[in-house]
Design an enzyme around this catalytic site. Structure first.
Site: not given
Ligand SMILES: NC(=O)c1ccc[n+]([C@@H]2O[C@H](COP(=O)([O-])OP(=O)(O)OC[C@H]3O[C@@H](n4cnc5c(N)ncnc54)[C@H](O)[C@@H]3O)[C@@H](O)[C@H]2O)c1
Length: 392
Positions: A146, A168, A210, A251, A261, A265, A269, A272, A276, A290
């Site tokens: 939990r 999030k 971003e 942020k 949100e 907040r 987006n 976005h 999306h 993304h």
């Molecule tokens: N929670 C939130 O507020 C929020 C905000 C924006 C995006 N997101 C989410 O984040 C995700 C995208 O995140 P991302 O772009 O980090 O993608 P990801 O986590 O898939 O990482 C991208 C790639 O880089 C590799 N990688 C990670 N760190 C590395 C490093 N130091 N050296 C070499 N390779 C590395 C990973 O293995 C992966 O293949 C999406 O799912 C999106 O929805 C969430």
């Protein structure tokens, strides 16, 4: 942050040169959310100092580390050794890399593995990876026993400027992205900029989208600073830590005002709802990362604002030119053949979580740094902007 920890972090390893000392000095930003407040610590070499950073959050000298295979192969040994030197035991849970891992089966597997390792309610979970790991591990932390405490150790630029901050968490289902999730704030964010040295250039650029998005929506001075420093930052130099700090600050202030949100907040987006739809149409994770989809979405949001007479056209032009100079695509021209009809894209935008009572809720801008929310935009205007983006 405790005073002794702050002092130990401030003792610069780089001798007496004040400029080098400043660049090496970790930066700490506080996210003020009452009992859920936490620090974001940003700087070089922080993995090596993770034991001192985590110390205040440990009820016993052990942690579980959720990471993906790629990050594990590059950086897990370094983290585990640093913890081991301080007598902190660590148990890794390694998931496959990629967006497909943000799924119910993967969530179940992570929770199973944690429970099989006797993960207790008072134990600390560390999310060590990009946004995928952060979102998945964060959700696991929100629901296991939990809710347990967790630390974000983001390893991509996107995760360091965005997904690790704000609480999030979520996974995807066949109906769409991030449709299952929880608000669950970390107790600490540790952003080690050295980790970005192994990140592919394409991922760094996607993270930059971003990063600058926070300037476009709320901080004109950040955009100007980035225009001066963009080239060196994208070459892996310059003051990445400073850029991450400035971007996270935008942020953090918005999250402080509207943690769940209810209103403001949603400004985060920017771009976005467009992005999306493009991602859903092309399939996640391949054609457009993304952050790459967000770059095109931000351009569309500013173009739309300009077309509606809400924003000076030269601001929309500046947004496009800035992202273009960062090596990001700013139109759909290359992808147009692979995309469905514009009417289908507009329909996909209607499936976004940000839809309110059937009306699309878009983030528009009055100027660079001045975003606002509107649910009064007619589909015709959106269609016009996407058609233009397909031709541009
Ligand atoms: N929670 C939130 O507020 C929020 C905000 C924006 C995006 N997101 C989410 O984040 C995700 C995208 O995140 P991302 O772009 O980090 O993608 P990801 O986590 O898939 O990482 C991208 C790639 O880089 C590799 N990688 C990670 N760190 C590395 C490093 N130091 N050296 C070499 N390779 C590395 C990973 O293995 C992966 O293949 C999406 O799912 C999106 O929805 C969430």
């Amino acid at each position: 942050m405790s005073r002794s920890l702050k002092k130990s972090l401030q003792s610069s390893p780089s001798g007496r040169d004040p400029a080098a000392a400043d660049a090496a000095r970790p930066r700490t930003l506080r996210v003020g959310l009452g009992a859920r407040s936490y620090d974001i610590v940003i700087g070089a070499g922080l993995v090596g100092r993770s034991a001192e950073l985590l110390a205040a959050h440990l009820s016993q000298p052990r942690v579980a580390i959720v990471t993906d295979r790629t990050v594990a192969s590059l950086h897990l040994d370094g983290l585990r050794q640093a913890l081991d030197r301080a007598g902190i035991a660590s148990r890794p849970v390694i998931v496959p890399p990629g967006e497909a891992t943000k799924s119910l089966p993967a969530l179940g597997a992570v929770i199973d593995e944690l429970l099989a390792g006797d993960f207790e309610r008072s134990d600390l979970l560390v999310a060590f990876g990009g946004g995928v790991v952060g979102d998945l591990a964060g959700l696991a932390a929100a629901v296991i026993h939990r809710g347990v405490r967790f630390v974000q150790m983001p390893t991509t630029l996107l995760a360091q400027v965005d997904s690790s901050v704000g609480g999030k968490t979520g996974i995807n289902v066949s109906h769409g992205k991030n449709l299952i999730g929880a608000f669950h704030q970390p107790v600490l964010v540790i952003s080690d900029t050295d980790l970005l040295a192994t990140l592919p250039a394409r991922e760094l650029r996607a993270g930059y989208a971003e990063l600058v998005k926070h300037g476009f929506l709320g901080d004109r001075a950040l955009v100007d600073w980035l225009a001066e420093n963009r080239a060196s930052l994208l070459a892996g130099g310059g003051s990445l830590a400073r850029a991450i700090e400035l971007s996270c600050a935008v942020k953090a202030r918005i999250v402080e005002e509207d943690e769940r949100e209810g209103g403001r907040r949603a400004l985060l987006n920017l771009g976005h709802t467009f992005a999306h739809a493009f991602e859903a149409a092309l399939g996640y994770g391949g054609e457009l990362l993304h952050g790459e989809a967000v770059a095109i979405g931000v351009v569309c949001a500013f173009e739309l604002s300009a077309r509606l007479g809400l924003c000076p056209p030269d601001h929309a032009g500046e947004v496009r030119a800035h992202l273009d100079a960062a090596g990001l695509e700013t139109s759909l021209a290359r992808l147009s053949n692979r995309l469905p009809a514009t009417s289908d894209l507009v329909a996909l935008m209607g499936h976004d979580k940000k839809v309110l009572g059937g009306r699309k809720r878009l983030v528009l801008a009055r100027a660079i740094g001045e975003a606002f929310l509107s649910d009064e935009v007619a589909d015709d205007a959106i269609t016009g902007v996407i058609d233009e983006a397909r031709r541009a």
